[in-house]
Write a protein that holds these residues in place. Structure first.
Motif, PDB file in Angstrom:
ATOM      1  N   SER A 282       5.794  -1.126   5.706  1.00  0.00           N
ATOM      2  CA  SER A 282       5.809   0.339   5.657  1.00  0.00           C
ATOM      3  C   SER A 282       6.751   0.905   6.724  1.00  0.00           C
ATOM      4  O   SER A 282       7.499   1.854   6.470  1.00  0.00           O
ATOM      5  CB  SER A 282       4.395   0.883   5.870  1.00  0.00           C
ATOM      6  N   VAL A 403       0.899   6.226   5.559  1.00  0.00           N
ATOM      7  CA  VAL A 403       1.278   4.857   5.923  1.00  0.00           C
ATOM      8  C   VAL A 403       0.107   4.119   6.564  1.00  0.00           C
ATOM      9  O   VAL A 403      -0.235   2.996   6.174  1.00  0.00           O
ATOM     10  CB  VAL A 403       2.494   4.872   6.869  1.00  0.00           C
ATOM     11  N   VAL A 406      -2.680   3.205   4.184  1.00  0.00           N
ATOM     12  CA  VAL A 406      -2.441   1.964   3.436  1.00  0.00           C
ATOM     13  C   VAL A 406      -2.798   0.753   4.299  1.00  0.00           C
ATOM     14  O   VAL A 406      -3.401  -0.226   3.819  1.00  0.00           O
ATOM     15  CB  VAL A 406      -0.967   1.896   2.984  1.00  0.00           C
TER      16      VAL A 406
END
Length: 419
Positions: A282, A403, A406
């Motif tokens: 990411s 981000v 996740v």
């Protein structure tokens, strides 16, 4: 113990070659130094190493006397350099004596020879970074120097004097272990602090996140949030720094586990490794969207060798250690998990070290310790997302939350899905 009188000739020659190589390595570095090149260089230092190796091998009882004899010509050469050049530096003189000792170590035993190679490499690196170290020292103000000196002094005085046993007056805590962990965690932060300071006050965003993750990922998040409030166009670059600092927390936890309880490392490495990998991918996507030539100043980072934060961490760690142990006794695994979550909101290091210690003692199982560490890491990651959301701009908060969300989901999946 290596005996050169009975060992095969090939092995003796090999050790002499190792000694010569170490001397040559240090000598080459010294020859490139402007102040040391005329004193001793690539030919003289290998001779110093051979002098120490041969003396120890065949006249072991006279090693100290031989070093004393070596001091005489070194002192004469040093005095001549002071007289002609006015150079009072003792680095080359000290390096020469150390090289002779390293040469002697190669003939002592296998362990000593290995240690000599490691020390020789470290000495060469230390000698070669003279300019960056001097620049780093010049950038540290008097208050920073005083804080470091106080901390190091207290470490040297307090650590040996603390009892290395569980004490009933402290509810079973081992005071030396608690203080040792304070020193360890602070040392990790100091290494990153030195790295950032040596490379300059303004550095690339990748280094900002890495250094910030080791020094204080929370401080880095707050700093980046403040920067976007001042300049909203920096939200992507600041988001990258926040995400990088947050995911560095996971390998840092793995380092702590490997030191406190290496047997726990394989179990913890999988979930934290997955979270690190997801976060790294990411962060790489964020970096791809960010101008590579931009950089962020990290003047907010402070020398972690400060007494008050160290004492605060020690107190937090001691409390977490006690609460975790009693929570496990009273409530079982659920008590440990609750403690891990609430502790992780403020600090991951304390919970990581605590559960590693309890697992090593057999107080909690490997599964409970692993789950607790991951829960603490998840809780702390959520805090970073919240800080970015409430202290930074909307775009920074949204990007960081997506981000890190996740990353958190990957950690939750590792806890839920059986491996």
């Amino acid at each position: 113990m290596f005996d050169p009188l009975t060992a095969p000739l090939s092995e003796v020659v090999l050790r002499l070659l190792v000694a010569t190589s170490l001397g040559a390595l240090i000598g080459l570095e010294r020859e490139q130094s402007e102040s040391a090149g005329r004193f001793a260089g690539s030919r003289t230092f290998p001779l110093f190493a051979l002098y120490g190796a041969l003396t120890f091998a065949f006249f072991g009882g006279t090693l100290l006397a031989a070093l004393g004899v070596l001091v005489v010509p070194l002192t004469v050469a040093y005095a001549a350099r002071v007289w002609t050049d006015g150079d009072l530096g003792l680095t080359t003189l000290t390096s020469a004596l150390l090289t002779a000792i390293l040469g002697a170590m190669t003939m002592h035993s296998d362990r000593a020879a290995t240690l000599a190679v490691v020390v020789g490499g470290a000495v060469t690196v230390l000698l070669s970074v003279k300019d960056p170290l001097h620049e780093f020292a010049d950038r540290i103000d008097a208050s920073e120097q005083l804080a470091s000196a106080k901390f190091i002094l207290i470490v040297l005085v307090v650590l040996p004097s603390l009892p290395d046993r569980s004490m009933d007056a402290l509810y079973g805590l081992n005071p030396r272990f608690v203080w040792l962990m304070v020193v360890f965690v602070t040392g990790l932060g100091f290494v990153a602090y030195v790295l950032g300071s040596v490379l300059g006050a303004e550095r690339g965003i990748a280094l900002t996140g890495v250094v910030g993750g080791f020094v204080s990922s929370t401080a880095t998040t707050v700093s980046m949030a403040g920067k976007t409030a001042q300049n909203e166009t920096l939200y992507r670059i600041c988001a990258f720094a926040v995400v990088t600092a947050s995911i560095v927390m996971f390998p840092r936890a793995l380092v702590e586990v490997s030191v406190v309880n290496p047997d726990l490392l394989p179990a913890v490495a999988l979930p934290l490794g997955v979270m690190t990998a997801v976060g790294a991918v990411s962060a790489a996507l964020l970096y791809w969207r960010t101008a590579a030539d931009e950089s962020i100043e990290t003047e907010e980072m402070k020398n972690p060798f400060r007494l008050r934060p160290a004492l605060v961490f020690g107190a937090v760690f001691a409390v977490v250690l006690l609460v975790s142990e009693y929570a496990n006794q009273w409530f079982g695994a659920s008590g440990v998990y609750a403690t891990a979550f609430f502790s992780g909101l403020a600090d991951v290091d304390a919970m990581t070290i605590t559960l590693s210690r309890l697992a090593a003692q057999g107080t909690v199982s490997t599964e409970v310790a692993t789950t607790g560490i991951v829960i603490a890491a998840i809780a702390n990651t959520l805090v970073k997302a919240g800080l970015a959301l409430f202290l930074g701009t909307y775009r920074l908060g949204r990007l960081v939350s997506i981000v890190l969300g996740v990353v958190v989901l990957s950690g939750v999946a590792m806890l839920v899905v059986p491996v």
